[in-house]
Design a protein around this motif. Structure first.
Motif, PDB file in Angstrom:
ATOM      1  N   SER A 153      33.032 148.455  78.506  1.00  0.00           N
ATOM      2  CA  SER A 153      33.372 147.070  78.815  1.00  0.00           C
ATOM      3  C   SER A 153      32.793 146.595  80.132  1.00  0.00           C
ATOM      4  O   SER A 153      32.522 145.414  80.288  1.00  0.00           O
ATOM      5  CB  SER A 153      34.893 146.906  78.870  1.00  0.00           C
ATOM      6  N   TRP A 154      32.643 147.508  81.060  1.00  0.00           N
ATOM      7  CA  TRP A 154      32.218 147.080  82.390  1.00  0.00           C
ATOM      8  C   TRP A 154      30.932 147.738  82.805  1.00  0.00           C
ATOM      9  O   TRP A 154      30.726 148.915  82.540  1.00  0.00           O
ATOM     10  CB  TRP A 154      33.297 147.458  83.412  1.00  0.00           C
ATOM     11  N   LYS A 181      36.580 136.248  91.630  1.00  0.00           N
ATOM     12  CA  LYS A 181      36.886 137.078  92.785  1.00  0.00           C
ATOM     13  C   LYS A 181      37.960 138.102  92.464  1.00  0.00           C
ATOM     14  O   LYS A 181      37.933 139.210  92.976  1.00  0.00           O
ATOM     15  CB  LYS A 181      37.358 136.185  93.939  1.00  0.00           C
ATOM     16  N   THR A 182      38.898 137.726  91.630  1.00  0.00           N
ATOM     17  CA  THR A 182      39.961 138.677  91.309  1.00  0.00           C
ATOM     18  C   THR A 182      39.568 139.599  90.160  1.00  0.00           C
ATOM     19  O   THR A 182      40.362 140.424  89.756  1.00  0.00           O
ATOM     20  CB  THR A 182      41.244 137.930  90.925  1.00  0.00           C
ATOM     21  N   TYR A 183      38.352 139.471  89.644  1.00  0.00           N
ATOM     22  CA  TYR A 183      37.816 140.343  88.595  1.00  0.00           C
ATOM     23  C   TYR A 183      38.495 140.156  87.256  1.00  0.00           C
ATOM     24  O   TYR A 183      38.169 140.842  86.301  1.00  0.00           O
ATOM     25  CB  TYR A 183      37.960 141.820  88.985  1.00  0.00           C
ATOM     26  N   LYS A 233      35.486 145.278  64.359  1.00  0.00           N
ATOM     27  CA  LYS A 233      34.523 144.969  63.314  1.00  0.00           C
ATOM     28  C   LYS A 233      34.021 146.255  62.660  1.00  0.00           C
ATOM     29  O   LYS A 233      33.947 146.367  61.436  1.00  0.00           O
ATOM     30  CB  LYS A 233      33.352 144.190  63.925  1.00  0.00           C
ATOM     31  N   TRP A 261      46.837 141.048  95.683  1.00  0.00           N
ATOM     32  CA  TRP A 261      45.607 141.186  94.904  1.00  0.00           C
ATOM     33  C   TRP A 261      44.682 139.996  95.128  1.00  0.00           C
ATOM     34  O   TRP A 261      43.502 140.147  95.434  1.00  0.00           O
ATOM     35  CB  TRP A 261      45.978 141.325  93.438  1.00  0.00           C
ATOM     36  N   GLY A 304      34.889 141.528  79.257  1.00  0.00           N
ATOM     37  CA  GLY A 304      34.344 142.805  78.799  1.00  0.00           C
ATOM     38  C   GLY A 304      35.208 143.425  77.726  1.00  0.00           C
ATOM     39  O   GLY A 304      34.712 143.907  76.706  1.00  0.00           O
ATOM     40  N   MET A 305      36.506 143.379  77.952  1.00  0.00           N
ATOM     41  CA  MET A 305      37.415 144.031  77.018  1.00  0.00           C
ATOM     42  C   MET A 305      37.415 143.323  75.664  1.00  0.00           C
ATOM     43  O   MET A 305      37.443 143.997  74.623  1.00  0.00           O
ATOM     44  CB  MET A 305      38.813 144.019  77.626  1.00  0.00           C
ATOM     45  N   HIS A 345      33.901 144.235  68.793  1.00  0.00           N
ATOM     46  CA  HIS A 345      32.955 145.107  68.090  1.00  0.00           C
ATOM     47  C   HIS A 345      33.661 146.295  67.468  1.00  0.00           C
ATOM     48  O   HIS A 345      33.317 146.716  66.361  1.00  0.00           O
ATOM     49  CB  HIS A 345      31.868 145.573  69.054  1.00  0.00           C
ATOM     50  N   LEU A 346      34.633 146.831  68.200  1.00  0.00           N
ATOM     51  CA  LEU A 346      35.360 148.009  67.694  1.00  0.00           C
ATOM     52  C   LEU A 346      36.082 147.676  66.397  1.00  0.00           C
ATOM     53  O   LEU A 346      35.953 148.386  65.393  1.00  0.00           O
ATOM     54  CB  LEU A 346      36.350 148.483  68.747  1.00  0.00           C
ATOM     55  N   SER A 374      41.261 140.159  97.417  1.00  0.00           N
ATOM     56  CA  SER A 374      39.988 139.935  96.741  1.00  0.00           C
ATOM     57  C   SER A 374      39.251 138.748  97.356  1.00  0.00           C
ATOM     58  O   SER A 374      38.023 138.747  97.421  1.00  0.00           O
ATOM     59  CB  SER A 374      40.219 139.714  95.244  1.00  0.00           C
ATOM     60  N   HIS A 375      39.982 137.753  97.841  1.00  0.00           N
ATOM     61  CA  HIS A 375      39.313 136.619  98.475  1.00  0.00           C
ATOM     62  C   HIS A 375      38.716 137.017  99.814  1.00  0.00           C
ATOM     63  O   HIS A 375      37.602 136.623 100.139  1.00  0.00           O
ATOM     64  CB  HIS A 375      40.292 135.462  98.657  1.00  0.00           C
ATOM     65  N   THR A 394      34.330 144.322  73.727  1.00  0.00           N
ATOM     66  CA  THR A 394      34.452 145.700  73.238  1.00  0.00           C
ATOM     67  C   THR A 394      35.365 145.766  72.031  1.00  0.00           C
ATOM     68  O   THR A 394      35.010 146.342  70.997  1.00  0.00           O
ATOM     69  CB  THR A 394      35.012 146.586  74.355  1.00  0.00           C
ATOM     70  N   VAL A 395      36.534 145.143  72.167  1.00  0.00           N
ATOM     71  CA  VAL A 395      37.523 145.250  71.086  1.00  0.00           C
ATOM     72  C   VAL A 395      37.022 144.532  69.839  1.00  0.00           C
ATOM     73  O   VAL A 395      37.242 144.985  68.711  1.00  0.00           O
ATOM     74  CB  VAL A 395      38.876 144.684  71.564  1.00  0.00           C
ATOM     75  N   PHE A 438      37.209 141.390  83.538  1.00  0.00           N
ATOM     76  CA  PHE A 438      37.967 142.382  82.779  1.00  0.00           C
ATOM     77  C   PHE A 438      38.226 141.877  81.368  1.00  0.00           C
ATOM     78  O   PHE A 438      37.941 142.572  80.376  1.00  0.00           O
ATOM     79  CB  PHE A 438      39.284 142.668  83.492  1.00  0.00           C
ATOM     80  N   MET A 481      38.156 131.645  91.635  1.00  0.00           N
ATOM     81  CA  MET A 481      39.339 132.510  91.712  1.00  0.00           C
ATOM     82  C   MET A 481      39.259 133.648  90.686  1.00  0.00           C
ATOM     83  O   MET A 481      39.477 134.820  91.001  1.00  0.00           O
ATOM     84  CB  MET A 481      40.565 131.650  91.433  1.00  0.00           C
TER      85      MET A 481
END
Lengths: 452, 181
Positions: free
Chosen positions: A363-364, B21-23, B40, A424, B30-31, B37-38, A428-429, B34-35, B27, B18
């Motif tokens: 995923s990453w 920056k907080t990812y 499928k 968090w 990407g997830m 395709h999985l 992160s900022h 992935t899910v 997340f 925002m």
């Protein structure tokens, strides 16, 4: 009685070793199948039982590729084991041994279930599921077997940490002894990464230890069964621990020690045959260890809510009621059932975490090395410290001593989540501004040159 | 190079919001991929064909470029008139024709022997394009194998037998199917 303890330990060691090696082999198969599925492929689905080898008229059984781990193992064993002439032979041989030994020894203190009844069951003998508190003499006379190789080790977590630090030696020695630039870079990266992420890992753990009041893994599970899972009460600590666990087991997105695209194979580039297998198995076992730790420290181990797994923790002389009243009742069958349910629950949780590890892998994208270090020192370390302080304050308030006030038991949970989210977002900022070291127009020419 | 050099094009990276920056968006993004395709693949909707177990679906056999065949006409005679256009067009020089006087009144020549080296052929389909009488065609047979090089040199009989093999499923080209005649 002593001989019984020795036999019991050997049986548990044999079970654990066999289970771990088989489990690791089949998890590799699962990983390969999942990788294939995520990439719209099918994965290894051919090797089953080669019956045609016995009788040419029989057709091979495929069994969804379940024979693949065996075929892989045979391949590794029968392949030429080539040792390049330029390596440091002693260290070259020592490195895979160290890494696999430590990866396996860690499991001495990691429980793989609760306790199983042994001999005749009676109400008194099964009241205590808080191992460690009663120690090994309980184990001998109470006729119950704790499902951990070394029960009642009060420094369990420290043991785990010490051994995972020793595992870094295997990686560094492998990289150094290979006498190869790629391997050496892999070893260097690995040492820097593992040392950097041990701090957030420890900080994530400290909150749990503070709340549980023990380093004993079985006691930590028991505390969670009583007071709720720490993933709920310490979300920030869980997050820090999770990220650090990924980095410690060198899984994507933190697999810099062995990233194929940059370092061929990293520290095990020069290895082949059975030595390479030892490295690969050890790496996989690190992931399984981390999955066990995540489950035990934050997801309550064998415990499930609503007393499905039942808990009989003798606290202040009272028995907490349970749905399957196995330990308290006279029925040995129910006690066995409950023990089996607990093992299954623990294994299911570990499997779920391992599957999560495998999903994240695809995923990453991988972090750059400076990003990896910035994440460890500038993000995870402050977050871990904030979590530690919050847990300390909450624990202090829970016990009305310092301020003379007692907060309700549900209040710490939203508080912890609020602090977690705030920390968090703010960290992160702050960090995204600090970590920007790209050349800017506003920099002086010299600064730009050095930045480039 | 100075930082005010006009040759430098300074590019400002877009500021992260925002979510970036907080990812969190990374997340989730990407997830979900992935899910997606999985699930499928687990549902069996992957595109892989397990070849020896299942045969691949040839989209349109008429335009597939597999093993050659030499077509026959209504009377069962070889259609080829030995004009050498295919051998001339062939970029791999894998067609070898020996012409002889035709025993039939409707054409001057016929191929006494017609040999294609299937190992030399690059399956470009130029022979099929060049043929003025739609005598040579590429079928949808894709799994051509042999145990020796000699076996892979197809003579006239072999090429005509490919016709007998495939005519049931693949009709001959005609004018409305893109052929010449």
């Amino acid at each position: 009685m002593l001989s019984f303890a020795i036999v019991e330990s050997f049986v548990k060691i044999a079970l654990l070793l066999g289970g771990l090696m088989t489990g690791a082999a089949y998890l590799v198969l699962l990983e390969r199948r999942m990788a294939a599925w995520i990439q719209d492929r099918r994965g290894p689905n051919r090797v089953g039982m080669p019956l045609s080898l016995i009788n040419s008229r029989w057709a091979d059984l495929r069994l969804f590729g379940l024979g693949q781990p065996l075929a892989d193992g045979l391949k590794f064993i029968f392949k030429e084991e080539f040792t390049p002439g330029h390596v440091d032979r002693k260290l070259f041989v020592l490195a895979p041994i160290i890494i696999l030994t430590t990866a396996l020894t860690v499991f001495a203190v990691i429980p793989f279930g609760s306790v199983i009844p042994f001999g005749s069951a009676s109400a008194e003998t099964f009241t205590s599921v808080m191992p460690g508190s009663s120690g090994s003499e309980n184990l001998l006379d109470a006729r119950q077997i704790e499902l951990v190789v070394a029960p009642g080790v009060d420094v369990g977590m420290i043991f785990v940490f010490a051994l995972s630090s020793v595992a870094v030696y295997g990686v560094i020695l492998g990289g150094w002894a290979s006498n190869n630039k790629y391997s050496f870079l892999g070893g260097l990266r690995s040492s820097a990464q593992l040392i950097a992420y041990e701090l957030p890992l420890g900080l994530g753990l400290l909150g749990v230890v503070l709340a549980a009041g023990s380093l004993n893994l079985e006691t930590i599970i028991g505390e969670q069964a009583l007071n709720g899972w720490y993933v709920v009460t310490q979300p920030l600590g869980f997050f820090v621990f999770l990220v650090a666990a990924f980095a410690e087991s060198a899984r994507l997105p933190f697999d810099l020690p062995e990233c194929e695209q940059e370092l061929i194979g990293g520290y095990h580039t020069e290895y082949s045959g059975i030595k390479l297998l030892l490295f690969l198995v050890a790496e996989f076992l690190h992931m399984v260890t981390m999955a066990f730790l995540i489950v035990i420290l934050f997801f309550g181990g064998w415990h499930l809510p609503f007393e499905i797994t039942g808990f009989h923790v003798a606290k202040s002389g009272e028995l907490v009621p349970s749905l399957i009243d196995g330990w308290g009742s006279e029925s040995v069958v129910l006690a066995w059932l409950q023990a089996a349910v607990r093992v299954l629950v623990l294994m299911a949780k570990v499997l779920a975490v391992v599957v999560f590890f495998m999903l994240v892998r695809w995923s990453w994208p991988r972090f750059r090395f400076d990003q990896l270090m910035a994440l460890a020192w500038k993000v995870m370390l402050p977050l871990g410290m904030i979590n530690f302080v919050v847990v300390a304050v909450i624990e202090e308030l829970r016990d009305p001593g310092l301020f003379g006030v007692r907060i309700d038991s549900w209040l710490p949970i939203p508080l912890a989540w609020l602090v977690g989210v705030t920390a968090w977002v703010s960290v992160s900022h702050l960090v995204s501004r600090i970590a920007d070291n790209r050349p800017h127009r506003s920099l002086s020419p010299d600064a730009v040159d050095s930045a480039i | 190079m100075k930082s005010d050099d006009p040759a430098i094009r300074w590019i400002e990276e877009p500021k992260l919001g925002m979510a970036g920056k907080t990812y969190l968006s990374l997340f989730v993004h990407g997830m979900t991929t992935t899910v997606k395709h999985l699930t499928k693949s687990v549902a069996g909707k992957d595109v892989t064909v397990s070849y020896p177990d299942e045969e691949p679906q040839i989209g349109n056999p008429l335009i597939y470029r597999g093993v050659h065949r030499l077509n026959k006409d209504q009377q069962g005679r070889v259609k080829c008139v030995a004009c050498f256009l295919c051998a001339t067009a062939c970029p791999a020089h894998c067609i070898d024709i020996l012409a002889d006087e035709s025993p039939w009144p409707d054409r001057e020549k016929y191929p006494e022997s017609f040999t294609i080296d299937e190992l030399r052929c690059i399956y470009c389909g130029m022979c099929e394009e060049a043929c003025p009488v739609d005598a040579i065609e590429l079928t949808s047979l894709y799994n051509l194998t042999g145990r020796s090089r000699e076996e892979m040199i197809f003579d006239k009989e072999k090429l005509l037998s490919v016709f007998d093999e495939t005519i049931e499923t693949e009709q001959m080209k005609s004018a409305d199917l893109g052929g010449t005649v």
